[in-house]
Motif scaffolding. Structure first.
Motif, PDB file in Angstrom:
ATOM      1  N   SER A  12       0.855  -1.186   0.000  1.00  0.00           N
ATOM      2  CA  SER A  12       0.000   0.000   0.000  1.00  0.00           C
ATOM      3  C   SER A  12       0.890   1.234   0.000  1.00  0.00           C
ATOM      4  CB  SER A  12      -0.961   0.006   1.194  1.00  0.00           C
ATOM      5  OG  SER A  12      -0.241  -0.044   2.385  1.00  0.00           O
ATOM      6  N   TYR A  13       0.425   2.265  -0.731  1.00  0.00           N
ATOM      7  CA  TYR A  13       1.237   3.454  -0.952  1.00  0.00           C
ATOM      8  C   TYR A  13       1.408   4.308   0.297  1.00  0.00           C
ATOM      9  CZ  TYR A  13       1.435   2.560  -5.963  1.00  0.00           C
ATOM     10  OH  TYR A  13       1.693   2.013  -7.192  1.00  0.00           O
ATOM     11  N   GLY A  14       0.550   4.123   1.284  1.00  0.00           N
ATOM     12  CA  GLY A  14       0.704   4.946   2.495  1.00  0.00           C
ATOM     13  C   GLY A  14      -0.040   4.352   3.668  1.00  0.00           C
ATOM     14  N   ALA A  17      -3.808   3.657   3.514  1.00  0.00           N
ATOM     15  CA  ALA A  17      -4.306   3.512   2.141  1.00  0.00           C
ATOM     16  C   ALA A  17      -4.704   2.054   1.914  1.00  0.00           C
ATOM     17  CB  ALA A  17      -3.219   3.910   1.142  1.00  0.00           C
ATOM     18  N   ARG A  18      -5.696   1.850   1.045  1.00  0.00           N
ATOM     19  CA  ARG A  18      -6.080   0.456   0.827  1.00  0.00           C
ATOM     20  C   ARG A  18      -4.986  -0.232   0.003  1.00  0.00           C
ATOM     21  NH1 ARG A  18      -8.269  -1.309  -4.013  1.00  0.00           N
ATOM     22  NH2 ARG A  18      -8.645   0.356  -5.517  1.00  0.00           N
ATOM     23  N   ALA A  19      -4.919  -1.539   0.121  1.00  0.00           N
ATOM     24  CA  ALA A  19      -3.835  -2.272  -0.519  1.00  0.00           C
ATOM     25  C   ALA A  19      -3.936  -2.167  -2.038  1.00  0.00           C
ATOM     26  CB  ALA A  19      -3.872  -3.731  -0.092  1.00  0.00           C
ATOM     27  N   ALA A  20      -2.873  -1.652  -2.669  1.00  0.00           N
ATOM     28  CA  ALA A  20      -2.822  -1.606  -4.127  1.00  0.00           C
ATOM     29  C   ALA A  20      -2.560  -3.008  -4.671  1.00  0.00           C
ATOM     30  CB  ALA A  20      -1.737  -0.634  -4.589  1.00  0.00           C
ATOM     31  N   LEU A  21      -1.800  -3.792  -3.896  1.00  0.00           N
ATOM     32  CA  LEU A  21      -1.648  -5.222  -4.166  1.00  0.00           C
ATOM     33  C   LEU A  21      -1.992  -5.955  -2.876  1.00  0.00           C
ATOM     34  CD1 LEU A  21       1.686  -5.469  -6.226  1.00  0.00           C
ATOM     35  CD2 LEU A  21      -0.676  -5.533  -7.088  1.00  0.00           C
ATOM     36  N   GLY A  38      -7.507  -5.639 -16.354  1.00  0.00           N
ATOM     37  CA  GLY A  38      -8.305  -5.373 -15.152  1.00  0.00           C
ATOM     38  C   GLY A  38      -8.749  -3.930 -15.156  1.00  0.00           C
ATOM     39  N   PRO A  39      -9.761  -3.605 -14.359  1.00  0.00           N
ATOM     40  CA  PRO A  39     -10.285  -2.231 -14.342  1.00  0.00           C
ATOM     41  C   PRO A  39      -9.288  -1.224 -13.772  1.00  0.00           C
ATOM     42  CG  PRO A  39     -11.357  -3.571 -12.664  1.00  0.00           C
ATOM     43  CD  PRO A  39     -10.502  -4.496 -13.468  1.00  0.00           C
ATOM     44  N   SER A  40      -9.542   0.052 -13.988  1.00  0.00           N
ATOM     45  CA  SER A  40      -8.711   1.110 -13.442  1.00  0.00           C
ATOM     46  C   SER A  40      -8.662   0.991 -11.926  1.00  0.00           C
ATOM     47  CB  SER A  40      -9.288   2.463 -13.864  1.00  0.00           C
ATOM     48  OG  SER A  40      -8.416   3.478 -13.449  1.00  0.00           O
ATOM     49  N   GLY A  41      -7.466   1.132 -11.372  1.00  0.00           N
ATOM     50  CA  GLY A  41      -7.305   1.040  -9.923  1.00  0.00           C
ATOM     51  C   GLY A  41      -7.140  -0.382  -9.411  1.00  0.00           C
ATOM     52  N   ALA A  42      -7.090  -1.355 -10.335  1.00  0.00           N
ATOM     53  CA  ALA A  42      -7.021  -2.767  -9.938  1.00  0.00           C
ATOM     54  C   ALA A  42      -5.649  -3.174  -9.402  1.00  0.00           C
ATOM     55  CB  ALA A  42      -7.386  -3.663 -11.123  1.00  0.00           C
ATOM     56  N   GLY A  43      -4.630  -2.347  -9.687  1.00  0.00           N
ATOM     57  CA  GLY A  43      -3.281  -2.675  -9.218  1.00  0.00           C
ATOM     58  C   GLY A  43      -2.327  -3.091 -10.326  1.00  0.00           C
ATOM     59  N   LYS A  44      -2.734  -2.914 -11.581  1.00  0.00           N
ATOM     60  CA  LYS A  44      -1.904  -3.345 -12.712  1.00  0.00           C
ATOM     61  C   LYS A  44      -0.566  -2.587 -12.762  1.00  0.00           C
ATOM     62  CE  LYS A  44      -5.022  -2.165 -15.763  1.00  0.00           C
ATOM     63  NZ  LYS A  44      -5.992  -1.557 -14.804  1.00  0.00           N
ATOM     64  N   SER A  45      -0.634  -1.268 -12.664  1.00  0.00           N
ATOM     65  CA  SER A  45       0.607  -0.480 -12.725  1.00  0.00           C
ATOM     66  C   SER A  45       1.498  -0.771 -11.524  1.00  0.00           C
ATOM     67  CB  SER A  45       0.297   1.021 -12.769  1.00  0.00           C
ATOM     68  OG  SER A  45      -0.369   1.349 -13.963  1.00  0.00           O
ATOM     69  N   THR A  46       0.877  -0.983 -10.378  1.00  0.00           N
ATOM     70  CA  THR A  46       1.645  -1.318  -9.175  1.00  0.00           C
ATOM     71  C   THR A  46       2.332  -2.670  -9.357  1.00  0.00           C
ATOM     72  OG1 THR A  46       0.030  -0.087  -7.860  1.00  0.00           O
ATOM     73  CG2 THR A  46       1.522  -1.551  -6.664  1.00  0.00           C
ATOM     74  N   LEU A  47       1.617  -3.613  -9.946  1.00  0.00           N
ATOM     75  CA  LEU A  47       2.201  -4.925 -10.237  1.00  0.00           C
ATOM     76  C   LEU A  47       3.395  -4.769 -11.188  1.00  0.00           C
ATOM     77  CD1 LEU A  47       1.917  -8.043  -9.924  1.00  0.00           C
ATOM     78  CD2 LEU A  47       0.491  -8.011 -11.976  1.00  0.00           C
ATOM     79  N   HIS A  58      11.838   2.794  -5.840  1.00  0.00           N
ATOM     80  CA  HIS A  58      11.371   4.146  -6.193  1.00  0.00           C
ATOM     81  C   HIS A  58      10.159   4.607  -5.418  1.00  0.00           C
ATOM     82  CE1 HIS A  58      13.406   4.704 -10.382  1.00  0.00           C
ATOM     83  NE2 HIS A  58      14.181   5.013  -9.373  1.00  0.00           N
ATOM     84  N   PHE A  59       9.314   3.677  -5.003  1.00  0.00           N
ATOM     85  CA  PHE A  59       8.080   4.059  -4.321  1.00  0.00           C
ATOM     86  C   PHE A  59       8.189   3.696  -2.845  1.00  0.00           C
ATOM     87  CE2 PHE A  59       6.848   3.454  -8.690  1.00  0.00           C
ATOM     88  CZ  PHE A  59       5.914   4.457  -8.920  1.00  0.00           C
ATOM     89  N   THR A  60       7.642   4.553  -2.008  1.00  0.00           N
ATOM     90  CA  THR A  60       7.617   4.207  -0.595  1.00  0.00           C
ATOM     91  C   THR A  60       6.214   3.762  -0.230  1.00  0.00           C
ATOM     92  OG1 THR A  60       7.193   6.498  -0.072  1.00  0.00           O
ATOM     93  CG2 THR A  60       9.476   5.753   0.089  1.00  0.00           C
TER      94      THR A  60
HETATM   95  P1  ADP Z   1      -4.202   0.260 -12.278  1.00  0.00           P
HETATM   96  O1  ADP Z   1      -2.895   0.323 -12.952  1.00  0.00           O
HETATM   97  O2  ADP Z   1      -4.857  -1.089 -12.384  1.00  0.00           O
HETATM   98  O3  ADP Z   1      -5.138   1.348 -12.650  1.00  0.00           O
HETATM   99  P2  ADP Z   1      -2.745   1.151  -9.963  1.00  0.00           P
HETATM  100  O4  ADP Z   1      -1.697   0.147  -9.655  1.00  0.00           O
HETATM  101  O5  ADP Z   1      -2.354   2.379 -10.690  1.00  0.00           O
HETATM  102  O6  ADP Z   1      -3.952   0.412 -10.706  1.00  0.00           O
HETATM  103  O7  ADP Z   1      -3.459   1.597  -8.631  1.00  0.00           O
HETATM  104  C1  ADP Z   1      -3.844   0.700  -7.601  1.00  0.00           C
HETATM  105  C2  ADP Z   1      -4.250   1.514  -6.395  1.00  0.00           C
HETATM  106  O8  ADP Z   1      -3.114   2.200  -5.882  1.00  0.00           O
HETATM  107  C3  ADP Z   1      -5.298   2.580  -6.689  1.00  0.00           C
HETATM  108  O9  ADP Z   1      -6.124   2.675  -5.570  1.00  0.00           O
HETATM  109  C4  ADP Z   1      -4.465   3.839  -6.870  1.00  0.00           C
HETATM  110  O10 ADP Z   1      -5.202   4.984  -6.549  1.00  0.00           O
HETATM  111  C5  ADP Z   1      -3.323   3.619  -5.912  1.00  0.00           C
HETATM  112  N1  ADP Z   1      -2.077   4.250  -6.368  1.00  0.00           N
HETATM  113  C6  ADP Z   1      -1.431   3.992  -7.532  1.00  0.00           C
HETATM  114  N2  ADP Z   1      -0.319   4.719  -7.632  1.00  0.00           N
HETATM  115  C7  ADP Z   1      -0.233   5.460  -6.509  1.00  0.00           C
HETATM  116  C8  ADP Z   1       0.713   6.406  -6.007  1.00  0.00           C
HETATM  117  N3  ADP Z   1       1.803   6.739  -6.691  1.00  0.00           N
HETATM  118  N4  ADP Z   1       0.459   6.963  -4.794  1.00  0.00           N
HETATM  119  C9  ADP Z   1      -0.619   6.627  -4.099  1.00  0.00           C
HETATM  120  N5  ADP Z   1      -1.552   5.732  -4.505  1.00  0.00           N
HETATM  121  C10 ADP Z   1      -1.359   5.155  -5.691  1.00  0.00           C
END
Ligand code: ADP
Ligand code: ADP
Length: 235
Positions: A12-14, A17-21, A38-47, A58-60
């Motif tokens: 989770s980003y903070g 915050a809810r778990a991104a993964l 997966g839908p927006s916000g699903a965690g794809k970019s985080t993965l 890079h991310f805390t």
């Molecule tokens: P997707 O790529 O599927 O749209 P993300 O991985 O971008 O999903 O986001 C997953 C969750 O993490 C979302 O709730 C998003 O708001 C949150 N999130 C993503 N990037 C950040 C960030 N840099 N800081 C804080 N929250 C983030």
């Protein structure tokens, strides 16, 4: 041997915050061509960030579980070491690219990686040919189409000879024809060079045609992991 392995990874980003993964476990073998949907916000970019070693470097945030890239825990190696195995093409390629001319963009990465000068020319030629953009070598990046820019971003990373390529929605801004061309390039890279591909993509038709395996993300969890026909038959 898996080239990338996630063992019960949560992030989770903070604080609060809810778990991104959320408890994600998966294993990717060398040579795989994997799509992520997966839908927006699903965690794809985080993965994608976890798989490229950007998390934790890079991310805390709060990270649990373990990610192994080429058998090494990403918490215990440097981002430089990871980047020699995994090359990533981010969503915002304009922010990722640093040079104004195509060949300079490639040169920058190669010099950074310490590739000997007598090998650089050959590496640039070969990569441009593989991606099919030899004619763009001396072009200003700012004058290229979205599809051409995507290919330049891919070529600049490929020139560094990674074993895995992670791409975050490379076709998001492209028309259908250019999107197909990007996937044809990825297929070539996968088949000819044996490079493992992990690509976030929303277009089911592209995933069905090109990927051997599809990961479906939903609310931070890995909701499905299988062959495209298994995933999309009950979609
Ligand atoms: P997707 O790529 O599927 O749209 P993300 O991985 O971008 O999903 O986001 C997953 C969750 O993490 C979302 O709730 C998003 O708001 C949150 N999130 C993503 N990037 C950040 C960030 N840099 N800081 C804080 N929250 C983030
Ligand atoms: P997508 O859904 O296409 O992945 P997002 O809109 O989720 O794109 O994220 C776009 C950018 O904003 C990403 O770099 C992501 O890390 C960042 N981001 C997403 N959600 C948040 C958030 N809640 N706080 C800060 N940055 C975020």
């Amino acid at each position: 041997n898996p080239i990338i392995e996630l063992r019960d990874v949560s992030f989770s980003y903070g604080e609060g915050a809810r778990a991104a993964l959320d408890h994600v476990s998966l294993s990717i073998s060398e040579g795989d061509f994997v799509g992520v949907i997966g839908p927006s916000g699903a965690g794809k970019s985080t993965l994608a960030a976890v798989m490229s070693g950007a998390i934790p470097h890079h991310f805390t945030g709060q990270l649990y579980g373990a990610t192994l890239i080429d058998g090494k825990d990403t918490c215990e190696v440097t981002l430089t070491d990871i980047s020699r195995v995994v090359g990533s093409v981010l969503q915002d390629i304009d922010a990722q690219m640093v040079a104004s001319v195509v060949e300079d963009e490639m040169l920058f990465g190669l010099e950074n990686f310490g590739v000997p000068h007598d090998q650089i020319e050959e590496r640039i030629n070969q990569t441009l040919a593989t991606v099919g953009i030899s004619d763009l070598r001396e072009r200003e990046i700012a004058t290229l189409s979205g599809g051409q820019k995507q290919k330049v971003a891919i070529a600049a990373i490929l020139a560094l000879a990674p074993r895995v390529l992670v791409l975050d929605e490379p076709t998001a801004a492209l028309d259908p024809a250019s999107s197909t061309l990007v996937f044809e390039t990825l297929r070539k890279v996968n088949e000819l060079a044996g490079i493992t591909i992990v690509v976030i993509e929303q277009k089911v038709a592209l995933l069905s045609k090109y990927c051997g395996r599809v990961l479906v993300m939903n609310e931070g969890t890995l909701a499905f992991d299988g062959e495209p026909h298994e995933v999309f038959s009950h979609a």
